[in-house]
Design an enzyme around this catalytic site. Structure first.
Site, PDB file in Angstrom:
ATOM      1  N   TYR A 157      15.555  30.677   5.831  1.00 27.11           N
ATOM      2  CA  TYR A 157      14.409  31.408   6.391  1.00 27.11           C
ATOM      3  C   TYR A 157      14.511  31.550   7.901  1.00 27.11           C
ATOM      4  O   TYR A 157      14.791  30.580   8.606  1.00 27.11           O
ATOM      5  CB  TYR A 157      13.097  30.674   6.077  1.00 27.11           C
ATOM      6  CG  TYR A 157      12.698  30.706   4.631  1.00 27.11           C
ATOM      7  CD1 TYR A 157      12.550  31.906   3.943  1.00 27.11           C
ATOM      8  CD2 TYR A 157      12.448  29.517   3.956  1.00 27.11           C
ATOM      9  CE1 TYR A 157      12.163  31.918   2.609  1.00 27.11           C
ATOM     10  CE2 TYR A 157      12.060  29.521   2.622  1.00 27.11           C
ATOM     11  CZ  TYR A 157      11.920  30.724   1.951  1.00 27.11           C
ATOM     12  OH  TYR A 157      11.540  30.733   0.651  1.00 27.11           O
ATOM     13  N   ARG A 179     -10.610  -0.524  14.942  1.00 31.56           N
ATOM     14  CA  ARG A 179     -10.643   0.294  13.732  1.00 31.56           C
ATOM     15  C   ARG A 179     -11.632  -0.413  12.806  1.00 31.56           C
ATOM     16  O   ARG A 179     -12.826  -0.347  13.047  1.00 31.56           O
ATOM     17  CB  ARG A 179      -9.217   0.417  13.158  1.00 31.56           C
ATOM     18  CG  ARG A 179      -9.047   1.522  12.156  1.00 31.56           C
ATOM     19  CD  ARG A 179      -7.601   1.651  11.673  1.00 31.56           C
ATOM     20  NE  ARG A 179      -7.072   0.414  11.096  1.00 31.56           N
ATOM     21  CZ  ARG A 179      -5.858   0.293  10.558  1.00 31.56           C
ATOM     22  NH1 ARG A 179      -5.034   1.327  10.543  1.00 31.56           N
ATOM     23  NH2 ARG A 179      -5.454  -0.847  10.041  1.00 31.56           N
ATOM     24  N   LYS A 216       0.840  -1.204   0.000  1.00 30.97           N
ATOM     25  CA  LYS A 216       0.000   0.000   0.000  1.00 30.97           C
ATOM     26  C   LYS A 216       0.878   1.259   0.000  1.00 30.97           C
ATOM     27  O   LYS A 216       2.089   1.179   0.248  1.00 30.97           O
ATOM     28  CB  LYS A 216      -0.922  -0.022   1.221  1.00 30.97           C
ATOM     29  CG  LYS A 216      -0.190  -0.022   2.541  1.00 30.97           C
ATOM     30  CD  LYS A 216      -1.134  -0.390   3.692  1.00 30.97           C
ATOM     31  CE  LYS A 216      -0.391  -0.363   5.019  1.00 30.97           C
ATOM     32  NZ  LYS A 216      -1.166  -0.973   6.103  1.00 30.97           N
ATOM     33  N   MET A 271      11.276  24.391   0.946  1.00 31.69           N
ATOM     34  CA  MET A 271      10.437  23.512   0.140  1.00 31.69           C
ATOM     35  C   MET A 271      11.270  22.618  -0.793  1.00 31.69           C
ATOM     36  O   MET A 271      11.003  21.432  -0.933  1.00 31.69           O
ATOM     37  CB  MET A 271       9.455  24.351  -0.690  1.00 31.69           C
ATOM     38  CG  MET A 271       8.394  23.519  -1.380  1.00 31.69           C
ATOM     39  SD  MET A 271       7.302  24.510  -2.419  1.00 31.69           S
ATOM     40  CE  MET A 271       6.314  25.360  -1.199  1.00 31.69           C
TER      41      MET A 271
END
Ligand SMILES: *Cc1c(COP(=O)(O)O)cnc(C)c1O
Length: 402
Positions: free
Chosen positions: A295, A159, A60, A343
């Site tokens: 930053y 769950r 998955k 980023m």
């Protein structure tokens, strides 16, 4: 648009600039995935569980960030016989890639369209409630062909899954529906990866024991009725903890990718990490002491320093919360990352490593000359788990098979 000229002197049309851009996936940052490591891990896990037990490779979340089709194929070569996914689309992707082994969706499908697609692609859904079973009944009464399904029990995860006391009734009902073909019954462990060094370790063992007992008592009540169901409970941690949890099949995710979720396994199993994260230095600069970096100037140089900018950032899966807390490997030495991770880029302090230059390749995760940085190192810093680190690599980094 500017008039660009390609290296061979031709004007850069959209067509050939696209070709140029594709030329090298190692321009900036990339993942290296070793299908051989996945295959070897599957083989090693196979020897732990023995011949009688099936091995489901859980692929998955795009194979935990490694590329689902790549790892599924490698795992099947290594002896896996089932595949597990979380969503319908993940299952269809594997079928489209030509995989014809049993595929189980571990998540819940809730409407008729989804379950019908599941039926058409011959992918097994997990059913937890009568509601879902009735939808499947409608589908098979239309098509009049077998639909393989599995039922999930809740033994303590709270769950998905029906309560243990409802399970026999659901199974009886599924068995009464023509063409509805119950292949398996399973449950999921909530805390098999307890850490021996923590106080809570005994609690985690106790919970796993309780889940095992609850699963066993269900199996006893079932045994006279159904002999050929595939019953399964264990994830990687459960599988590596004790063979009592293996039953007819184990569902292996993390260990397939080369990491053990427990430190005190009863089995000798050598797992090989299958993933490395690499990136290139894109600029080197020398600065004085007292210069703020990135930053917010969260880092200020304490000495005359050499800094290297590396083309990888939080949009690639390196959480910003790791800023100033990780290192990269180069020629076997650790280079501290400094200032905020941005980023697309981060900065390394390379003052003590004179070989670094523009184009140098550094390793963010993985091995270099006997030193290693593992997803666990990052997840410990983040108060997270290795699973989340691996799934964080998805969108932008090209994957190279090595
Ligand atoms: C993800 C998942 C697994 C695999 O878990 P690992 O801890 O990665 O081995 C097994 N079973 C279910 C139901 C899952 O959702």
């Amino acid at each position: 648009m500017q008039n660009l000229v390609a290296m061979n002197g031709d004007p850069v049309t959209n067509q050939n600039s696209r070709r140029l851009a594709k030329a090298d996936p190692r321009q900036r940052a990339w993942l290296e995935v070793s299908p051989m490591a996945v295959e070897a891990n599957a083989r090693a896990l196979r020897s732990v569980i023995g011949e009688q037990c099936l091995l489901m490779a859980v692929v998955k979340a795009d194979g935990y960030g490694h590329g689902a089709v790549t790892v599924a194929k490698a795992a099947l070569r290594g002896g896996a016989d089932n595949l597990g996914v979380a969503t319908l689309h993940e299952g269809i992707e594997l079928r489209k890639a030509g995989m014809d082994c049993p595929i189980l969706i571990l998540g819940n499908l809730i409407d008729e369209k989804e379950l019908e697609a599941c039926f058409c692609w011959e992918i097994m859904p997990t059913l937890s409630t009568m509601r879902e079973i009735l939808i499947c009944k409608r589908i098979v009464s239309n098509y009049r062909r077998n639909f393989s399904v599995q039922i999930k029990l809740n033994t303590g995860m709270t769950r998905l899954g029906c309560e243990v006391k409802e399970a026999l009734n659901l199974i009886k009902f599924v068995d009464s529906v023509p063409y509805l073909d119950l292949q398996g019954v399973y449950s999921h462990l909530a805390w098999a990866d307890g850490d021996k060094k923590r106080k809570s370790f005994d609690q985690s063992l106790l919970l796993t024991k309780k889940q095992q007992q609850s699963f066993n008592s269900f199996l006893r009540s079932l045994s006279s009725r159904r002999k050929n169901l595939c019953c399964h409970l264990a994830n990687s941690a459960g599988t590596l903890r004790t063979s009592e949890l293996h039953y007819d099949m184990v569902r292996i995710g993390l260990a397939l990718y080369g990491y053990s979720p427990i430190e005190d396994s009863n089995f000798e199993v050598a797992l090989q990490p299958a993933l490395s994260v690499k990136a290139r230095v894109t600029l080197v600069r020398d600065v004085e002491a007292g210069i703020g970096v990135s930053y917010g100037h969260n880092f200020v140089t304490k000495r005359k320093s050499r800094l290297a900018v590396v083309g990888i950032g939080y949009a690639d899966g390196l959480s910003r919360a790791l800023s100033g807390r990780i290192s990269a490997l180069f020629k076997g030495s650790f280079l501290p990352q400094v200032g905020s991770i941005t980023m697309d880029q981060l900065v390394l302090d390379v003052t003590d490593q004179s070989d670094i230059q523009v184009g140098s390749v550094v390793t963010l995760l993985g091995e270099d000359r006997g030193k290693r940085i593992s997803p666990q190192d990052w997840s410990d810093l983040l108060g997270s788990i290795p699973w989340e680190i691996l799934c964080g690599f998805k969108n932008r980094l090209p994957r190279l098979l090595v």
